[in-house]
Design an enzyme around this catalytic site. Structure first.
Site, PDB file in Angstrom:
ATOM      1  N   GLU A  28       0.884  -1.243   0.118  1.00  0.00           N
ATOM      2  CA  GLU A  28      -0.214  -0.047  -0.046  1.00  0.00           C
ATOM      3  C   GLU A  28       1.037   1.245  -0.046  1.00  0.00           C
ATOM      4  OE1 GLU A  28      -1.969  -0.874   3.638  1.00  0.00           O
ATOM      5  OE2 GLU A  28      -2.872  -2.758   2.881  1.00  0.00           O
ATOM      6  N   GLU A  59      -4.552  -6.722   2.590  1.00  0.00           N
ATOM      7  CA  GLU A  59      -3.265  -7.354   3.160  1.00  0.00           C
ATOM      8  C   GLU A  59      -3.230  -8.813   2.844  1.00  0.00           C
ATOM      9  OE1 GLU A  59      -4.965  -4.924   4.891  1.00  0.00           O
ATOM     10  OE2 GLU A  59      -3.764  -3.410   5.401  1.00  0.00           O
ATOM     11  N   GLN A  81       1.844  -2.072   5.683  1.00  0.00           N
ATOM     12  CA  GLN A  81       2.068  -0.384   5.976  1.00  0.00           C
ATOM     13  C   GLN A  81       2.349  -0.250   7.433  1.00  0.00           C
ATOM     14  OE1 GLN A  81      -0.826   2.807   5.350  1.00  0.00           O
ATOM     15  NE2 GLN A  81       0.374   2.739   3.664  1.00  0.00           N
ATOM     16  N   ALA A  83       2.913  -2.995  11.215  1.00  0.00           N
ATOM     17  CA  ALA A  83       3.001  -4.385  11.570  1.00  0.00           C
ATOM     18  C   ALA A  83       1.546  -4.674  12.249  1.00  0.00           C
ATOM     19  CB  ALA A  83       3.976  -4.662  12.409  1.00  0.00           C
ATOM     20  N   HIS A 128      -1.192   1.178  15.838  1.00  0.00           N
ATOM     21  CA  HIS A 128      -0.060   1.556  14.958  1.00  0.00           C
ATOM     22  C   HIS A 128       1.203   1.606  16.147  1.00  0.00           C
ATOM     23  CE1 HIS A 128      -3.407   3.457  12.988  1.00  0.00           C
ATOM     24  NE2 HIS A 128      -2.636   3.629  11.836  1.00  0.00           N
TER      25      HIS A 128
END
Lengths: 326, 333
Positions: A28, A59, A81, A83, A128
């Site tokens: 991505e 994904e 993009q 983990a 994130h």
């Protein structure tokens, strides 16, 4: 040449794509945008859109398509993009990539690299900030690496690309621009499966990897200066397969082991390291194998909470002192 | 989309018709024998029979070139046989013997043979679709004009991977022939109980993929539709979606009380048996006589008998080798 951790990743990609035309990238925003973190900056310009391919946010498909291309002899590098999003591709990694060779009795191979920017400490909140490596380290057929230095970021990525197995490459986001190193211009790789002693010592072993290596080395320096403790720091570098010899050698040498990682405590790599030591070096131990890890919760956005959840240099110093005094 | 498109119903010439019939009978008899061997305890684990659906694999694969790739499901013995993996190595795989096409490691649901470009049965519903995308992508990137035929059941359309793959295949114009084998039941769940939109071609069309429904009980229609679709895919127009409307005559796996459908429904579908109806048509056209049919049965019977003999004589992989095939044995590149 001096470079950052992220530049090391970029230059490994650049060099491997130049070296082998079967290597290509998919993910991505890896192309036009150059990656969410700019890890793939300049690759599209250098290699064109047939080898640096922007994909939809899919994904499972990205990994699965990588597997299909790998089975036909290409060497795809796919990027998650963050983990945290790798969970959407869990089936393709665990059920498909990891078993490709086994399921077909050795008649197919899957030379695939999954790059996964992981780790906390950048106020990314729950989705994130994760360190999902332990979900994968119990899956035979996969290899899992987690570079902690600029040199390893480059050398392990090159080794992963050249490996004939699916390799998950966890790159720590906090390290991207916070560490720099002078790297040789000549081609080099870092062997998968080999840990590295980062500091020699005799009083206590600190075993770590990825985002907590720097903090561990800082802590080791502090206790050396303030307490006269000689801490040996072992960087695992590869999490599957673990370098059991290196783990046992340092445990036998010092008799006291502290495992530090940014992933959560329960079910983390630290438990496996402790079990290996307890099974094979029990008689050398002068104290329990201790673990200092993230708390068993989710990484909060709130800065004071995030700080409280994650390991840091001060916490490591305290843990070293406590174990040394045992 | 071309809803209601008519495919040819005219029988092909005698030689080709005999060949299609032969292939369907091979699959049918192989499956019947596998069921017996299962009951006898020779084949263990799970066994998903293709009985009733033979026309789909036989017709669709007849439209492919030897260079084209196939990705299949866990109900894939028929596809593997028709593709050209030997009955010997398939049966040995069903037994779990190391002479099997997947070395006995994969079993019934994971037949594999790179030589015939058969990239695997797959026991995860929808799991093969992204891999088919990757095979087709590699062909496209490396400039080969090959088609990847990806078989999956109608149950797979409920998976997110189906939608990811439809979208990307269309977006990148990948050479994939999507072969949806709609046998109406995802194990025991009827399509109408699991999908808000049961017109599967409509789903594919919404991704700008040309999609045709096909009578999956008619081998001639299956082959004709696949040939037209393959031609379009090979010419670089992008993917194609065929919904083969078919029916499985047996249980989902070996033991299944089949409470989710009525006996009457099964009997209705059996009237459309792809083999007996095709035989009837050939008889009517006078391109099949009893001797020829007996000849096919005899040939198939001996092929399967030999396969069983081969599997029986096969060997178990030595325990010492159990850690093999987890990691590559080749040095890094």
């Amino acid at each position: 040449m001096e470079m950052t951790y992220i530049k090391a990743i970029n230059s490994a990609l650049m060099e491997e794509m130049r070296r082998d035309e079967n290597v290509f990238m998919m993910g991505e925003d890896v192309g036009e945008l150059g990656g969410a973190f700019k890890a793939t900056e300049g690759l599209l310009e250098a290699f064109g859109e047939e080898r640096v391919i922007d994909t939809p946010i899919s994904e499972a498909l990205i990994v699965g398509a990588g597997i299909g291309a790998a089975v036909l002899g290409m060497r795809p590098i796919v990027e998650m993009q963050f983990a945290d999003f790798i969970s959407c591709a869990f089936d393709q990694i665990v059920n498909m990539a990891a078993t490709t060779r086994y399921r077909h009795g050795g008649r197919a191979e899957c030379p695939l690299v999954v790059r996964a920017p992981s780790g906390a400490g950048i106020h990314g909140a729950l989705f994130h900030s994760q360190n999902p490596e332990a979900w994968f380290t119990r899956v035979p057929g996969l290899k899992v690496v987690a570079p902690a230095t600029v040199y390893d970021a480059k050398g392990l990525l090159k080794a992963a690309i050249r490996d004939n197995n699916p390799v998950i490459y966890f790159e720590h986001k906090r390290l991207y621009r916070s560490i720099k190193e002078d790297l040789p211009d000549a081609d080099f790789t870092v062997p998968i499966g080999a840990a590295e002693i980062r500091k020699e010592g005799t009083d206590l072993s600190l075993i770590t990897y990825g985002g907590t290596l720097g903090q561990s080395l800082d802590a080791a320096k502090i206790v050396e200066k303030e307490d006269g403790l000689a801490v040996e720091v072992l960087d695992l570098r590869t999490l599957l397969p673990l370098d059991r010899d290196a783990i046992l050698a340092t445990a036998r040498k010092t008799g006291k082991v502290l495992v530090v990682h940014e992933d959560r405590l329960t079910g983390g790599i630290g438990g496996e390291v402790a079990a290996i030591i307890s099974e094979h070096a029990f008689e050398f131990l002068d104290g329990p194998v201790r673990r200092l890890c993230a708390l068993d919760t989710h990484v909060a956005f709130s800065p004071p909470l995030e700080e409280a959840i994650l390991p840091n240099t001060n916490k490591i110093v305290d843990a070293i002192r406590s174990l040394a005094a045992y | 989309m071309a809803a209601g498109i008519e495919f040819t119903t005219a029988l092909p010439d005698k030689e080709h018709s005999l060949n299609l019939l032969h292939q369907m009978i091979r699959v049918r008899r192989f499956e019947e024998k596998s069921a017996e061997l299962y009951s006898a305890g020779k084949i263990r684990g799970f066994l998903h029979l293709y009985i009733g659906e033979e026309a789909v694999a036989v017709g669709a694969i007849a439209a492919l070139d030897p260079d084209d790739a196939i990705v299949a499901t866990y109900r894939e013995h028929g596809h593997a046989l028709v593709r050209g993996i030997s009955a010997n190595s398939i049966m040995a795989e069903l037994y779990g013997k190391q002479e099997g096409c997947s070395h006995g490691r994969g079993g019934s649901m994971h037949l594999f043979d790179a030589a015939t470009r058969f990239y695997g049965g797959n026991a995860i519903v929808g799991g093969g679709l992204p891999i088919a995308i990757g095979l087709a992508l590699a062909d496209k990137l490396q400039g080969r004009s090959r088609v990847t035929a990806c078989f999956f059941g109608e149950g797979a359309v409920a998976e997110g991977e189906f939608h990811e793959c439809m979208n990307l295949a269309a977006l990148w114009k990948l050479p994939v022939l999507f072969c949806c084998e709609n046998n109406l039941y995802a194990m025991g769940t009827a399509l109408k109980r699991s999908e808000s939109e049961v017109d599967l071609c409509l789903k594919a069309s919404s991704y700008e993929i040309p999609a045709w429904p096909v009578d999956g009980m008619d081998v001639v229609a299956c082959e004709d539709a696949a040939q037209k679709a393959v031609l379009a895919v090979r010419s670089g127009e992008g993917p194609f979606f065929l919904e083969f409307r078919t029916y499985r005559f047996r249980a989902h796996s070996m033991y299944d009380p089949q409470l989710y459908r009525t006996k009457e429904e099964v009997e209705e579908w059996k009237k459309r048996d792809p083999i007996s109806t095709f035989e009837d048509r050939m008889h009517q056209r006078k391109i099949l006589d009893d001797d020829e049919l007996a000849g096919i049965e005899k040939q198939v019977g001996s092929e399967i008998a030999e396969a069983i003999e081969f599997a029986e004589a096969g060997t178990w992989e030595p325990i010492e080798a159990l850690t093999r095939f987890v990691y590559s044995e080749r040095p890094a590149q």
